[in-house]
Design a protein around this motif. Sequence first.
Motif, PDB file in Angstrom:
ATOM      1  N   VAL A   1       9.667   5.351  -1.174  1.00 49.59           N
ATOM      2  CA  VAL A   1       9.671   4.705   0.144  1.00 49.59           C
ATOM      3  C   VAL A   1      11.026   4.891   0.818  1.00 49.59           C
ATOM      4  CG1 VAL A   1       9.445   2.515   1.376  1.00 49.59           C
ATOM      5  CG2 VAL A   1       7.928   3.018  -0.508  1.00 49.59           C
ATOM      6  N   LEU A   2      12.092   4.729   0.054  1.00 44.14           N
ATOM      7  CA  LEU A   2      13.430   4.939   0.623  1.00 44.14           C
ATOM      8  C   LEU A   2      13.615   6.379   1.083  1.00 44.14           C
ATOM      9  CD1 LEU A   2      15.751   2.898  -1.751  1.00 44.14           C
ATOM     10  CD2 LEU A   2      15.224   2.433   0.629  1.00 44.14           C
ATOM     11  N   ALA A   3      13.108   7.308   0.309  1.00 48.81           N
ATOM     12  CA  ALA A   3      13.208   8.719   0.690  1.00 48.81           C
ATOM     13  C   ALA A   3      12.432   8.984   1.978  1.00 48.81           C
ATOM     14  CB  ALA A   3      12.694   9.609  -0.435  1.00 48.81           C
ATOM     15  N   CYS A   4      11.299   8.338   2.122  1.00 47.56           N
ATOM     16  CA  CYS A   4      10.492   8.526   3.346  1.00 47.56           C
ATOM     17  C   CYS A   4      11.261   8.102   4.591  1.00 47.56           C
ATOM     18  CB  CYS A   4       9.194   7.735   3.255  1.00 47.56           C
ATOM     19  SG  CYS A   4       7.957   8.482   2.194  1.00 47.56           S
ATOM     20  N   THR A   5      12.034   7.031   4.490  1.00 45.85           N
ATOM     21  CA  THR A   5      12.749   6.563   5.676  1.00 45.85           C
ATOM     22  C   THR A   5      13.864   7.505   6.104  1.00 45.85           C
ATOM     23  OG1 THR A   5      14.227   5.200   4.335  1.00 45.85           O
ATOM     24  CG2 THR A   5      12.276   4.129   5.232  1.00 45.85           C
ATOM     25  N   SER A   6      14.393   8.280   5.169  1.00 43.33           N
ATOM     26  CA  SER A   6      15.514   9.140   5.535  1.00 43.33           C
ATOM     27  C   SER A   6      15.177  10.627   5.607  1.00 43.33           C
ATOM     28  CB  SER A   6      16.666   8.947   4.539  1.00 43.33           C
ATOM     29  OG  SER A   6      16.260   9.308   3.242  1.00 43.33           O
ATOM     30  N   ILE A   7      14.119  11.061   4.945  1.00 40.86           N
ATOM     31  CA  ILE A   7      13.824  12.493   4.870  1.00 40.86           C
ATOM     32  C   ILE A   7      12.678  12.912   5.781  1.00 40.86           C
ATOM     33  CG2 ILE A   7      13.028  14.320   3.315  1.00 40.86           C
ATOM     34  CD1 ILE A   7      14.580  12.935   1.081  1.00 40.86           C
ATOM     35  N   ILE A   8      11.689  12.056   5.940  1.00 43.80           N
ATOM     36  CA  ILE A   8      10.488  12.412   6.706  1.00 43.80           C
ATOM     37  C   ILE A   8      10.825  12.657   8.180  1.00 43.80           C
ATOM     38  CG2 ILE A   8       8.278  11.495   7.549  1.00 43.80           C
ATOM     39  CD1 ILE A   8       8.105  12.368   4.691  1.00 43.80           C
ATOM     40  N   THR A   9      10.230  13.718   8.730  1.00 47.04           N
ATOM     41  CA  THR A   9      10.352  14.006  10.155  1.00 47.04           C
ATOM     42  C   THR A   9       8.991  13.757  10.812  1.00 47.04           C
ATOM     43  OG1 THR A   9       9.849  16.341   9.767  1.00 47.04           O
ATOM     44  CG2 THR A   9      12.179  15.722   9.821  1.00 47.04           C
ATOM     45  N   ALA A  10       8.931  13.855  12.135  1.00 47.46           N
ATOM     46  CA  ALA A  10       7.717  13.510  12.875  1.00 47.46           C
ATOM     47  C   ALA A  10       6.497  14.304  12.406  1.00 47.46           C
ATOM     48  CB  ALA A  10       7.940  13.718  14.362  1.00 47.46           C
ATOM     49  N   ASP A  11       6.669  15.561  12.077  1.00 44.29           N
ATOM     50  CA  ASP A  11       5.518  16.363  11.660  1.00 44.29           C
ATOM     51  C   ASP A  11       5.080  16.077  10.226  1.00 44.29           C
ATOM     52  OD1 ASP A  11       7.984  17.451  11.055  1.00 44.29           O
ATOM     53  OD2 ASP A  11       7.273  19.515  11.035  1.00 44.29           O
ATOM     54  N   MET A  12       5.890  15.365   9.457  1.00 40.93           N
ATOM     55  CA  MET A  12       5.530  15.013   8.083  1.00 40.93           C
ATOM     56  C   MET A  12       4.896  13.630   7.974  1.00 40.93           C
ATOM     57  SD  MET A  12       8.906  16.127   6.042  1.00 40.93           S
ATOM     58  CE  MET A  12       9.888  17.503   6.540  1.00 40.93           C
ATOM     59  N   VAL A  13       5.012  12.811   9.020  1.00 45.53           N
ATOM     60  CA  VAL A  13       4.527  11.429   8.970  1.00 45.53           C
ATOM     61  C   VAL A  13       3.051  11.339   8.586  1.00 45.53           C
ATOM     62  CG1 VAL A  13       4.100   9.368  10.375  1.00 45.53           C
ATOM     63  CG2 VAL A  13       6.311  10.506  10.488  1.00 45.53           C
ATOM     64  N   PRO A  14       2.148  12.141   9.163  1.00 41.85           N
ATOM     65  CA  PRO A  14       0.731  12.006   8.790  1.00 41.85           C
ATOM     66  C   PRO A  14       0.457  12.219   7.297  1.00 41.85           C
ATOM     67  CG  PRO A  14       0.936  13.316  10.781  1.00 41.85           C
ATOM     68  CD  PRO A  14       2.318  13.109  10.258  1.00 41.85           C
ATOM     69  N   ALA A  15       1.300  12.978   6.630  1.00 42.96           N
ATOM     70  CA  ALA A  15       1.072  13.270   5.213  1.00 42.96           C
ATOM     71  C   ALA A  15       1.329  12.074   4.303  1.00 42.96           C
ATOM     72  CB  ALA A  15       1.946  14.448   4.773  1.00 42.96           C
ATOM     73  N   VAL A  16       2.185  11.150   4.730  1.00 39.12           N
ATOM     74  CA  VAL A  16       2.541  10.031   3.852  1.00 39.12           C
ATOM     75  C   VAL A  16       2.262   8.654   4.447  1.00 39.12           C
ATOM     76  CG1 VAL A  16       4.276  11.308   2.535  1.00 39.12           C
ATOM     77  CG2 VAL A  16       4.942  10.119   4.613  1.00 39.12           C
ATOM     78  N   ALA A  17       1.861   8.571   5.700  1.00 33.23           N
ATOM     79  CA  ALA A  17       1.688   7.271   6.361  1.00 33.23           C
ATOM     80  C   ALA A  17       0.632   6.408   5.667  1.00 33.23           C
ATOM     81  CB  ALA A  17       1.327   7.468   7.827  1.00 33.23           C
ATOM     82  N   SER A  18      -0.464   6.998   5.240  1.00 25.47           N
ATOM     83  CA  SER A  18      -1.516   6.195   4.605  1.00 25.47           C
ATOM     84  C   SER A  18      -1.050   5.603   3.272  1.00 25.47           C
ATOM     85  CB  SER A  18      -2.782   7.019   4.410  1.00 25.47           C
ATOM     86  OG  SER A  18      -2.532   8.116   3.568  1.00 25.47           O
ATOM     87  N   GLU A  19      -0.247   6.351   2.519  1.00 29.27           N
ATOM     88  CA  GLU A  19       0.278   5.826   1.256  1.00 29.27           C
ATOM     89  C   GLU A  19       1.218   4.657   1.501  1.00 29.27           C
ATOM     90  OE1 GLU A  19       0.230   9.167   1.720  1.00 29.27           O
ATOM     91  OE2 GLU A  19      -0.899  10.003   0.041  1.00 29.27           O
ATOM     92  N   VAL A  20       2.054   4.774   2.525  1.00 30.20           N
ATOM     93  CA  VAL A  20       2.994   3.693   2.832  1.00 30.20           C
ATOM     94  C   VAL A  20       2.238   2.462   3.324  1.00 30.20           C
ATOM     95  CG1 VAL A  20       4.915   3.000   4.316  1.00 30.20           C
ATOM     96  CG2 VAL A  20       4.932   5.251   3.253  1.00 30.20           C
ATOM     97  N   GLN A  21       1.202   2.647   4.134  1.00 34.28           N
ATOM     98  CA  GLN A  21       0.403   1.506   4.585  1.00 34.28           C
ATOM     99  C   GLN A  21      -0.290   0.812   3.419  1.00 34.28           C
ATOM    100  OE1 GLN A  21      -1.987   3.377   7.632  1.00 34.28           O
ATOM    101  NE2 GLN A  21      -0.690   2.520   9.247  1.00 34.28           N
ATOM    102  N   ARG A  22      -0.715   1.582   2.453  1.00 38.41           N
ATOM    103  CA  ARG A  22      -1.343   0.998   1.261  1.00 38.41           C
ATOM    104  C   ARG A  22      -0.340   0.158   0.477  1.00 38.41           C
ATOM    105  NH1 ARG A  22      -1.110   2.280  -3.654  1.00 38.41           N
ATOM    106  NH2 ARG A  22      -0.135   4.294  -3.286  1.00 38.41           N
ATOM    107  N   LEU A  23       0.930   0.540   0.501  1.00 40.99           N
ATOM    108  CA  LEU A  23       1.958  -0.190  -0.241  1.00 40.99           C
ATOM    109  C   LEU A  23       2.263  -1.566   0.348  1.00 40.99           C
ATOM    110  CD1 LEU A  23       4.455   2.679  -1.117  1.00 40.99           C
ATOM    111  CD2 LEU A  23       2.839   1.511  -2.634  1.00 40.99           C
ATOM    112  N   LEU A  24       1.759  -1.850   1.538  1.00 39.53           N
ATOM    113  CA  LEU A  24       1.939  -3.183   2.112  1.00 39.53           C
ATOM    114  C   LEU A  24       1.213  -4.242   1.288  1.00 39.53           C
ATOM    115  CD1 LEU A  24       1.499  -2.342   5.879  1.00 39.53           C
ATOM    116  CD2 LEU A  24       3.631  -2.920   4.714  1.00 39.53           C
ATOM    117  N   GLN A  25       0.287  -3.809   0.421  1.00 32.16           N
ATOM    118  CA  GLN A  25      -0.462  -4.715  -0.450  1.00 32.16           C
ATOM    119  C   GLN A  25       0.079  -4.711  -1.887  1.00 32.16           C
ATOM    120  OE1 GLN A  25      -2.648  -6.434   1.273  1.00 32.16           O
ATOM    121  NE2 GLN A  25      -2.233  -5.112   3.011  1.00 32.16           N
TER     122      GLN A  25
END
Length: 155
Positions: free
Chosen positions: A53-77
Amino acid sequence: VELAASASLYHKRTGYLVCGACLPPTHEFRFMLVNQMQRDLTSTNVLECSGGVLACTSIITADMVPAVASEVQRLLQHDSATIRKKSIICLHRFHQLDHDTVTEQQLQEALRKSLCDKEPSVMGASLSVIESLVRNGARVNSDLTPYKDLVPSLV
């Protein structure tokens, strides 16, 4: 990039840190990290998941967001409050990068749920994100109505 794929948590975090600090946003090595971040986000190990999750906040760019957004949303639970807290902050970052993948409504819904979390740290993280959204919204004269109903419960 190879350090980020290491089994050692120290190497993994060091690899993510170096990639985030040294690789420009357009570098192709960043795309190679997406698979590893997806694996870390789905890991049962809380430390690996937190690093992802920490890596996502600093490494992900706009074109990479769709690839990991669903996993991060799942982590809210997730069972861990630390993971839920970092996921809220990460979703805010994704919304800043790509309004179409993480919409304003999805972010508001996640923030409202996190605001009622049993852990104060998660509540604090969601308040911080709400403050940022309201400040930025006021600066660009956007509609702040979605947050007005929260005022009585926060005061």
